[in-house]
Design a protein around this motif. Structure first.
Motif, PDB file in Angstrom:
ATOM      1  N   LEU A   1     -73.259  88.818 -89.169  1.00 44.81           N
ATOM      2  CA  LEU A   1     -73.464  87.560 -88.447  1.00 44.81           C
ATOM      3  C   LEU A   1     -74.823  86.920 -88.702  1.00 44.81           C
ATOM      4  N   GLY A   2     -75.626  87.505 -89.594  1.00 44.50           N
ATOM      5  CA  GLY A   2     -76.969  86.982 -89.819  1.00 44.50           C
ATOM      6  C   GLY A   2     -77.881  87.312 -88.645  1.00 44.50           C
ATOM      7  N   MET A   3     -78.846  86.432 -88.383  1.00 44.93           N
ATOM      8  CA  MET A   3     -79.779  86.679 -87.282  1.00 44.93           C
ATOM      9  C   MET A   3     -79.080  86.482 -85.942  1.00 44.93           C
ATOM     10  N   GLN A   4     -79.302  87.453 -85.048  1.00 44.91           N
ATOM     11  CA  GLN A   4     -78.701  87.411 -83.718  1.00 44.91           C
ATOM     12  C   GLN A   4     -79.745  87.843 -82.693  1.00 44.91           C
ATOM     13  N   GLU A   5     -79.589  87.356 -81.453  1.00 44.96           N
ATOM     14  CA  GLU A   5     -80.444  87.850 -80.388  1.00 44.96           C
ATOM     15  C   GLU A   5     -80.162  89.330 -80.139  1.00 44.96           C
ATOM     16  N   HIS A   6     -81.179  90.037 -79.631  1.00 43.98           N
ATOM     17  CA  HIS A   6     -80.931  91.416 -79.213  1.00 43.98           C
ATOM     18  C   HIS A   6     -79.875  91.423 -78.110  1.00 43.98           C
ATOM     19  N   SER A   7     -79.018  92.424 -78.145  1.00 40.24           N
ATOM     20  CA  SER A   7     -78.006  92.565 -77.103  1.00 40.24           C
ATOM     21  C   SER A   7     -78.642  93.092 -75.818  1.00 40.24           C
ATOM     22  N   VAL A   8     -78.018  92.788 -74.690  1.00 40.35           N
ATOM     23  CA  VAL A   8     -78.473  93.342 -73.415  1.00 40.35           C
ATOM     24  C   VAL A   8     -78.144  94.837 -73.410  1.00 40.35           C
ATOM     25  N   PRO A   9     -79.140  95.711 -73.187  1.00 45.78           N
ATOM     26  CA  PRO A   9     -78.858  97.143 -73.223  1.00 45.78           C
ATOM     27  C   PRO A   9     -78.188  97.630 -71.942  1.00 45.78           C
ATOM     28  N   VAL A  10     -77.462  98.702 -72.060  1.00 43.41           N
ATOM     29  CA  VAL A  10     -76.911  99.399 -70.903  1.00 43.41           C
ATOM     30  C   VAL A  10     -77.971 100.386 -70.416  1.00 43.41           C
ATOM     31  N   ALA A  11     -78.327 100.320 -69.128  1.00 48.66           N
ATOM     32  CA  ALA A  11     -79.312 101.251 -68.586  1.00 48.66           C
ATOM     33  C   ALA A  11     -78.744 102.668 -68.590  1.00 48.66           C
TER      34      ALA A  11
ATOM     35  N   VAL B   1     -90.655  97.352 -69.307  1.00 53.00           N
ATOM     36  CA  VAL B   1     -89.333  97.594 -69.879  1.00 53.00           C
ATOM     37  C   VAL B   1     -88.563  98.612 -69.039  1.00 53.00           C
ATOM     38  N   ASN B   2     -89.292  99.545 -68.462  1.00 44.81           N
ATOM     39  CA  ASN B   2     -88.703 100.624 -67.668  1.00 44.81           C
ATOM     40  C   ASN B   2     -88.943 100.343 -66.182  1.00 44.81           C
ATOM     41  N   ASN B   3     -87.904  99.863 -65.486  1.00 43.63           N
ATOM     42  CA  ASN B   3     -88.040  99.602 -64.044  1.00 43.63           C
ATOM     43  C   ASN B   3     -87.225 100.593 -63.210  1.00 43.63           C
ATOM     44  N   ARG B   4     -87.031 101.790 -63.765  1.00 44.62           N
ATOM     45  CA  ARG B   4     -86.224 102.797 -63.090  1.00 44.62           C
ATOM     46  C   ARG B   4     -86.890 103.249 -61.794  1.00 44.62           C
TER      47      ARG B   4
END
Length: 357
Positions: A133-143, A189-192
């Protein structure tokens, strides 16, 4: 006496010189398999005392980028055996860098049905290249759940066992560049709210637990780790300077307790001198410095005992004979930036050797 080209020995690490080939993503692993092209590439550069491979995923969900290799299947282990055999023929040692990209990923680069994971579900800013798909935004990660974290640790352990089966001398954990292990360290990045989040000890827990588990499986003297304190790569937004300093001091002390072979530091101008000194003070084994070094500045670091070994990236990338060129003070090839991540031989194994006129 100058050290750069002389043999090195500290602890169980014995090398033919003080030069390390730094890990560099090259994107030549079609189907995520190390191939003959990759074996040729590393064999060409085995003048180094130590080679650290490109980032290699311990699991399918850690692939992140297109065409990076893995070390979780039998076919991958077999492919890497060809690499280690070729490198060892020239007397070099080689560690495989385990890199789980975490949230720095797009689903298009992962096997069907898998999602990127991270300490939290906070999406990284920026884009990533995909072959489809060429350049793409980073996907939303699963915590990651507690069960997910247990699985990640198990993946790293099994991958490390595979590393040894493939003939490597050890494994380097990629705790830098904003990938999964560093994602756990950063409170932006880590709000656990569990014991993997909150204070710096909790945020360091995953690295400590992974390292302890791998040490139990293959021996601590076969493990290194790469850090990049204060780096903002991969949307690692800065946080309290003193807390960053304390985090890496704490981690270095814990890794010394475990008995790691080395800490590999990626230098950047934002690292204060007190952090370098603190790591040097609490960690008794080998320290490697990397990033923007020249032959002269590298020798100076060795002479002052700031670092035990020095790593070069672009020098090895564009010069298969980087060690001999450096020793003879002959010109270096320029890097072809257009072919850094393209498939095929061009800009990979076709850089010319130096021949005197």
């Amino acid at each position: 006496m100058k050290k750069l080209f002389t043999p090195f020995e500290k602890g169980t690490l014995k090398l033919k010189n003080h030069l390390v080939m730094a890990p560099m993503t090259r994107s030549r692993a079609i189907g995520n398999l190390p191939n003959e092209l990759i074996a040729t590439y590393y064999a060409q550069r085995s003048g180094a005392g130590l080679i650290v491979t490109e980032g290699t995923s311990p699991s399918p969900e850690g692939l992140g980028y297109p065409r990076i290799p893995g070390i979780y299947s039998e076919a991958q282990v077999a492919g890497w055996k060809n690499v280690t055999e070729a490198v060892h023929l020239n007397g070099a040692k080689i560690f495989l860098q385990l890199m789980h990209t975490g949230r720095i990923a797009n689903v298009a680069n992962l096997p069907d049905g898998l999602q990127p994971v991270g300490p939290s579900n906070i999406k990284a800013a920026g884009e990533i290249f995909t072959d489809t798909l060429g350049m793409q935004e980073h996907s939303v990660p699963v915590a990651l759940t507690q069960q997910g974290i247990t699985g990640v640790i198990a993946d790293f352990v099994q991958a490390s066992k595979n590393v040894i089966r493939a003939g490597f001398d050890g494994v380097e954990l990629h705790g830098a560049n904003g990938y999964l292990l560093e994602q756990f360290l950063n409170p932006n990045v880590n709000n656990r709210a569990d014991h993997y989040g909150g204070d710096l000890i909790n945020r360091s827990r995953l690295i400590v637990e992974i390292t302890e588990a791998i040490a139990a499986a293959i021996g601590a003297d076969k493990i290194g780790i790469r850090f990049s304190p204060f780096s903002q790569l991969s949307d690692q937004k800065p946080y309290d300077t003193e807390e960053v300093h304390q985090t890496y001091t704490y981690l270095s002390s814990e890794l010394d307790r475990i008995g790691l072979a080395y800490i590999h530091l990626s230098l950047n101008p934002d690292i204060p001198e007190k952090t370098y000194k603190s790591i040097r003070t609490v960690f008794n084994n080998t320290i490697i410095y990397c990033n923007a070094l020249t032959k002269e500045s590298a020798e100076e670091l060795l002479q002052h005992n700031s670092a035990d070994l020095v790593a070069f990236g672009r020098g090895f990338l564009a010069n298969p004979d980087f060690v001999s060129r450096s020793e003879k003070n002959v010109p270096l090839n320029d890097v072809d930036f257009g072919t850094l991540y393209t498939p095929g031989e061009q800009g990979y194994i076709d850089y010319p050797l130096y021949t005197s006129k």
